[in-house]
Design a protein around this motif. Structure first.
Motif, short mmCIF file in Angstrom:
data_model
loop_
_atom_site.label_atom_id
_atom_site.label_comp_id
_atom_site.label_asym_id
_atom_site.label_seq_id
_atom_site.Cartn_x
_atom_site.Cartn_y
_atom_site.Cartn_z
N TYR A 105 71.72 3.42 24.23
CA TYR A 105 70.72 2.46 23.79
C TYR A 105 71.12 1.04 24.16
N ILE A 106 72.40 0.75 24.08
CA ILE A 106 72.89 -0.56 24.50
C ILE A 106 72.72 -0.72 26.00
N TYR A 107 72.96 0.34 26.77
CA TYR A 107 72.79 0.30 28.22
C TYR A 107 71.33 0.08 28.59
N ILE A 108 70.42 0.76 27.89
CA ILE A 108 68.99 0.57 28.16
C ILE A 108 68.58 -0.86 27.87
N PHE A 109 69.03 -1.39 26.75
CA PHE A 109 68.70 -2.78 26.41
C PHE A 109 69.29 -3.75 27.44
N LEU A 110 70.51 -3.51 27.87
CA LEU A 110 71.15 -4.36 28.86
C LEU A 110 70.42 -4.31 30.19
N PHE A 111 69.97 -3.12 30.58
CA PHE A 111 69.23 -2.99 31.83
C PHE A 111 67.90 -3.73 31.76
N TYR A 112 67.19 -3.60 30.65
CA TYR A 112 65.92 -4.33 30.48
C TYR A 112 66.15 -5.83 30.42
N PHE A 113 67.23 -6.26 29.80
CA PHE A 113 67.53 -7.69 29.76
C PHE A 113 67.80 -8.21 31.17
N SER A 114 68.50 -7.42 31.98
CA SER A 114 68.77 -7.82 33.37
C SER A 114 67.48 -7.87 34.19
N ILE A 115 66.59 -6.90 33.97
CA ILE A 115 65.30 -6.93 34.65
C ILE A 115 64.50 -8.15 34.21
N PHE A 116 64.59 -8.47 32.92
CA PHE A 116 63.90 -9.66 32.42
C PHE A 116 64.42 -10.92 33.10
N ILE A 131 56.44 -9.63 25.11
CA ILE A 131 55.86 -8.51 24.35
C ILE A 131 55.86 -7.24 25.19
N ILE A 132 55.54 -7.35 26.48
CA ILE A 132 55.55 -6.19 27.37
C ILE A 132 56.95 -5.60 27.46
N PHE A 133 57.96 -6.44 27.58
CA PHE A 133 59.33 -5.95 27.65
C PHE A 133 59.75 -5.28 26.34
N LEU A 134 59.39 -5.86 25.22
CA LEU A 134 59.74 -5.26 23.93
C LEU A 134 59.05 -3.90 23.74
N ILE A 135 57.80 -3.81 24.14
CA ILE A 135 57.09 -2.53 24.04
C ILE A 135 57.73 -1.49 24.95
N ASN A 136 58.08 -1.89 26.16
CA ASN A 136 58.72 -0.95 27.09
C ASN A 136 60.10 -0.50 26.60
N ILE A 137 60.84 -1.41 25.98
CA ILE A 137 62.14 -1.04 25.43
C ILE A 137 61.97 -0.03 24.30
N LEU A 138 61.01 -0.28 23.42
CA LEU A 138 60.77 0.65 22.31
C LEU A 138 60.32 2.02 22.83
N ILE A 139 59.46 2.04 23.83
CA ILE A 139 59.02 3.31 24.41
C ILE A 139 60.20 4.05 25.02
N ASP A 140 61.06 3.34 25.73
CA ASP A 140 62.23 3.99 26.32
C ASP A 140 63.19 4.50 25.26
N PHE A 141 63.38 3.74 24.19
CA PHE A 141 64.23 4.22 23.10
C PHE A 141 63.68 5.51 22.51
N LEU A 142 62.36 5.54 22.31
CA LEU A 142 61.74 6.75 21.76
C LEU A 142 61.85 7.94 22.72
N VAL A 143 61.56 7.71 24.00
CA VAL A 143 61.63 8.79 24.97
C VAL A 143 63.07 9.30 25.09
N PHE A 144 64.02 8.40 25.14
CA PHE A 144 65.41 8.80 25.26
C PHE A 144 65.86 9.55 24.01
N GLY A 145 65.47 9.06 22.86
CA GLY A 145 65.87 9.70 21.60
C GLY A 145 65.25 11.06 21.40
N LEU A 146 64.01 11.24 21.83
CA LEU A 146 63.31 12.50 21.59
C LEU A 146 63.54 13.54 22.68
N LEU A 147 63.56 13.12 23.94
CA LEU A 147 63.63 14.09 25.03
C LEU A 147 65.02 14.34 25.56
N ILE A 148 65.90 13.41 25.43
CA ILE A 148 67.21 13.56 26.04
C ILE A 148 68.20 13.79 24.95
#
Length: 148
Positions: A105-116, A131-148
């Motif tokens: 989760y820290i890596y995902i946030f760091l990657f999105y921060f770098s893209i930002f 707002i778009i970045f925050l929504i995308n981060i939340l979606i990725d957290f959910l997808v990662f938490g549920l599917l992986i």
């Protein structure tokens, strides 16, 4: 010997992630700037580099290329960013952080921060972009938490 496998170790799952990334980003780019599933792709990139799954890594790089072309980034900028973060930043984070469960989760946030940061150099920053970045981060957290 008990080897722990997750969905990112399966080439079929990576291929389905590749197809879903293309479909989701194509449909979502009609309504707003989308970089959906970029964090999950980054975690898959890390797994493929670490375990030397080079054929499945090609699908991840193709997904990055599609996201780059869809959003106006330079070609291979996300791949080079992911490689830079893996080589220089994540090795330091592993030394200082002992939260092995929260590291992806820290890596995902760091990657999105770098893209930002890259996005802020190319385009101007506004509240809609944040707002778009925050929504995308939340979606990725959910997808990662549920599917992986």
């Amino acid at each position: 010997m008990n080897i722990k496998m997750n969905n990112l170790d399966k080439p079929l799952f990576i291929f389905l992630l590749f197809i879903s990334t293309i479909l989701i980003n194509t449909i979502a780019s009609i309504y707003f700037n989308s970089i959906m599933l970029c964090g999950v792709l980054f975690i898959a990139f890390l797994v493929c580099i670490k375990k030397k799954y080079y054929y499945t890594l090609s699908f991840i790089i193709l997904s990055f290329l599609f996201i780059e072309l869809n959003n106006g980034f330079k070609i291979f900028s996300l791949t080079l960013l992911a490689l830079f973060l893996y080589t220089f930043i994540i090795s330091h984070i592993k030394r200082f952080m002992s939260f092995s469960l929260f590291n992806p989760y820290i890596y995902i946030f760091l990657f999105y921060f770098s893209i930002f940061l890259i996005w802020s150099v190319i385009y101007e920053i506004n509240a809609n972009l944040v707002i778009i970045f925050l929504i995308n981060i939340l979606i990725d957290f959910l997808v990662f938490g549920l599917l992986i």
